[in-house]
Structures are given as structure tokens and as C-alpha cells.
Scaffold this motif. Structure first.
Motif, PDB file in Angstrom:
ATOM      1  N   HIS A  43       0.842  -1.203   0.000  1.00  0.00           N
ATOM      2  CA  HIS A  43       0.000   0.000   0.000  1.00  0.00           C
ATOM      3  C   HIS A  43       0.879   1.256   0.000  1.00  0.00           C
TER       4      HIS A  43
ATOM      5  N   HIS B 160       1.699   4.536  -2.863  1.00  0.00           N
ATOM      6  CA  HIS B 160       1.828   5.993  -2.698  1.00  0.00           C
ATOM      7  C   HIS B 160       3.143   6.492  -3.305  1.00  0.00           C
TER       8      HIS B 160
ATOM      9  N   ASP C 239      -5.491   7.134  -1.731  1.00  0.00           N
ATOM     10  CA  ASP C 239      -5.670   5.772  -1.230  1.00  0.00           C
ATOM     11  C   ASP C 239      -6.382   4.875  -2.240  1.00  0.00           C
TER      12      ASP C 239
HETATM   13 ZN   LIG Z   1      -2.557   5.244   2.247  1.00  0.00          ZN
END
Ligand SMILES: [Zn+2]
Length: 356
Positions: free
Chosen positions: A203, A207, A298
Motif C-alpha cells: 500500500h 503511494h 488511497d
Molecule cells: Zn494510504
């Protein structure tokens, strides 16, 4: 105080395994908001030049205790945001480092190589006020060019993949007897800490991959300041900018009323009764997970993690919602479903993978 023996030994083990460093001496008094804001804004961690030695290390070796400057910055940032946590740098134990190394070694090489010039490093702290944190750094022309990832080693120390994922995906809903959400991201034999770290890391790497890459507006920009002329091929599939209200709206909001109340980690805003309707509406969008529906950054980080995990690494990903006395409702990864086909195509182009 009377403590069961297993708890006492677990506490000792954590204390021994994560050796914390001293707190940094801050350049501001904690109560001096102007000083904190200025020191945060002008901090050396934002400059690529600060990280040249880190970037010069081999990619596989770019992890370790957070440097003092970074801990100082994270502390200032927590002060600025009113978070009570005061991070400390930590030296994780050998077993933890082996799990991090294993999590990295197991990633598809073509994916890991994408981070050669983009990932400054993975840095360990405790008391971060969250599990993971990613920020970008700028070159001398103020262009975002690379990023660093901070992981709370003390939080990660006790995780296993499915328990962590179930906890995380449950946080938007107020706990209520009779309602249950379970996430399964690993088979039983692989349900361990290494794979919890791997998913959390994926995750954050999502980013990092978005930095300077025109995937979505940069996260330091207010929605009202996003240039109307800008095109973001990934973002445009799901999001719009409501400049007057200074927020992002999704293209699905009319049929997805729960979306604005989806809040992870810090205080659930939805009742447990909203689980099934929220997931039923999510099935009508191109968001790969409920967390992806919260904000554009996200959305991409979740899509990257889910795609690499499910499609490239052939691992499980399923949310099961159950309510006493009723048949469970299942929510699976969307990459083979028509609803995510356009998103998958853009993602595969970003990852440099051949079109199917
Ligand atoms: Zn995040």
C-alpha cells in the motif's frame, strides 16, 4: 499488578525486540504553533539532497532505523496535526528484519525494480500514530521526485495478515453484536507477520509510485487548488474536483451515500447495519476496496496493493460480511470483473505491464 505469564513475557519480548532511541530535541517549543508550522514546512526532509546517501544504497538494503532528522519531522508533523504520539526511531530485532527482507524478496522483480529511483527507504519508528506513512521529496526545481516510507515497527511486531486486514476493514463500522467483517488476504499456511508487513508495504509503495507520476493530484494540494486543465488518467476514472467545497467527490456518489462516512482507523462513522449496503454499493463502482473509496491517493495505493497481491502474486483477497442467522455476503477483488476493467488497463500501463 497481576499479569498472566504469557502477557508478561510478550511485553518483555516487545521491549527487547524494538530498541527505541532517544527523543529528538525539537527546534520549537511544542506550544509554539507558528514555529512548528514553519519548521514542518521548511524541514530538510523535503529536499532530495538530504537523502543522496540513502538513495545511493542498493534498493534491497534501503531499510533501517529512522534517521534523527526524520523523527524530528514526524514529531513536528504530529504536533501540527494535533496528534498526541511522539515517534522514536527503533532498531527492530533480527527476526523482524528478516520478515521485512522476506516480504521484499517475495515481490515480483519487475514491480520492485520500479522503485529503484523512487524509493528513498523504509524507516522504522515506534509511536508513529498510524501503521505506515509515506511522503515525497522534491528536487531543486521543487518537483516531487521520490518518497520515503515510515513504518511503526512496534505496531507491526504483533500482526498476522488476516487478523490485521480484518481489523483494518472493520474500523469504519461501529462494533455491534451479531455483525462481523472478516478479511482473508492469505491462506492459513501463509497467514503470518511477514505477509502482513508485505501487504502494508505494498500500500505504501503504491503511494511512492504515484509521486510525480500524474496519477492523481498531489496529496499536499487542496482540491480547490488543483488546476482545472490538469488530466490524471487514473483519477479521472473515479473522481471529480468540487472546487467550491474544496473536496473530492466520486463519480458514484449519487448511488453510494455511505461513501462520505467511510472513515478508517480513527472513529467509525457508520453503524454495523451499513456494512452490507456499503459493500453492495461498492460493487457498482470501480473502487477495488472500501478504503480505496475514501480519497484519490488511497484509491491508487489500494489498487496497486490489491493488483500486485491478487493478479501478479496470485494470493487471496476476500471480505466476508456475516450477520447472525443470515447467509454471509462475499466481496472479492475486482480485477477480473467488468467494473474494474478500465482501471486495470490504466494501472497496467502505469506499471509498464504488457496489455492483455
Ligand atoms: Zn494510504
Amino acid at each position: 499488578m497481576n499479569m498472566p505469564a504469557f502477557m508478561a513475557s510478550a511485553a518483555l519480548w516487545v521491549a527487547a525486540s524494538v530498541m527505541a532511541q532517544e527523543a529528538p530535541r525539537l527546534p520549537c517549543l511544542e506550544a509554539d504553533g507558528d514555529c512548528v508550522a514553519q519548521a514542518t514546512r521548511q524541514h530538510a526532509v523535503h529536499a532530495l539532497a538530504t537523502w543522496q546517501a540513502d538513495l545511493a544504497r542498493p534498493l534491497d538494503a534501503r531499510f533501517g532505523p529512522a534517521p534523527a532528522a526524520l523523527v524530528e519531522y514526524l514529531t513536528l508533523d504530529n504536533l501540527l496535526n494535533g496528534y498526541p504520539e511522539r515517534p522514536r526511531s527503533v532498531h527492530p530485532d533480527a527476526r523482524f528484519l528478516a520478515d521485512v527482507q522476506g516480504a521484499i524478496a517475495d515481490l515480483p522483480p519487475a514491480i520492485w525494480r520500479l522503485f529503484q529511483d523512487r524509493l528513498i527507504g523504509l524507516y522504522f519508528v515506534e509511536n508513529l500514530g498510524g501503521t505506515g506513512y509515506t511522503d515525497f521529496v522534491v528536487d531543486q526545481n521543487q518537483r516531487p521526485v521520490a518518497g520515503y516510507v515510515v513504518l511503526d515497527a512496534a505496531v507491526l511486531a504483533g500482526q498476522t495478515a488476516n487478523a490485521w486486514a480484518s481489523w483494518k476493514e472493520s474500523t469504519p463500522f461501529r462494533p455491534t453484536a451479531g455483525y462481523r467483517l472478516q478479511a482473508r488476504i492469505e491462506a492459513d499456511a501463509d497467514d503470518n507477520r511477514r505477509n502482513a508487513i508485505q501487504y502494508i508495504l505494498l500500500h505504501e509503495l503504491g503511494h511512492v509510485l504515484s509521486i510525480g507520476a500524474n496519477i492523481h493530484p498531489p496529496w499536499n494540494l487542496d482540491p480547490k487548488d488543483v488546476p482545472a486543465s490538469e488530466n490524471y488518467p487514473y483519477f479521472d476514472l473515479s473522481w471529480q474536483v468540487a472546487r467550491q467545497e474544496n473536496r473530492y467527490t466520486s463519480r458514484f456518489d449519487a448511488d453510494f451515500p455511505q461513501r462520505r462516512d467511510v472513515a478508517y482507523y480513527f472513529g467509525a462513522k457508520l453503524d454495523a447495519t451499513a456494512m452490507a449496503p456499503a459493500y453492495a454499493n461498492l460493487e457498482k463502482t470501480n473502487f477495488p476496496s472500501l478504503y480505496a473509496a475514501t480519497i484519490p491517493g488511497d484509491d491508487f495505493a489500494e489498487a496497486f496493493a490489491s493488483y500486485v497481491h491478487v493478479v501478479l502474486m496470485k494470493r487471496p483477497w476476500r471480505i466476508t460480511l456475516s450477520r447472525d442467522g443470515e447467509a454471509p455476503m462475499l466481496f472479492d477483488a475486482c480485477w477480473s470483473a467488468p467494473r474494474c476493467a478500465a482501471k486495470r488497463a490504466v494501472l497496467e500501463r502505469i506499471l509498464g505491464l504488457p496489455a492483455r
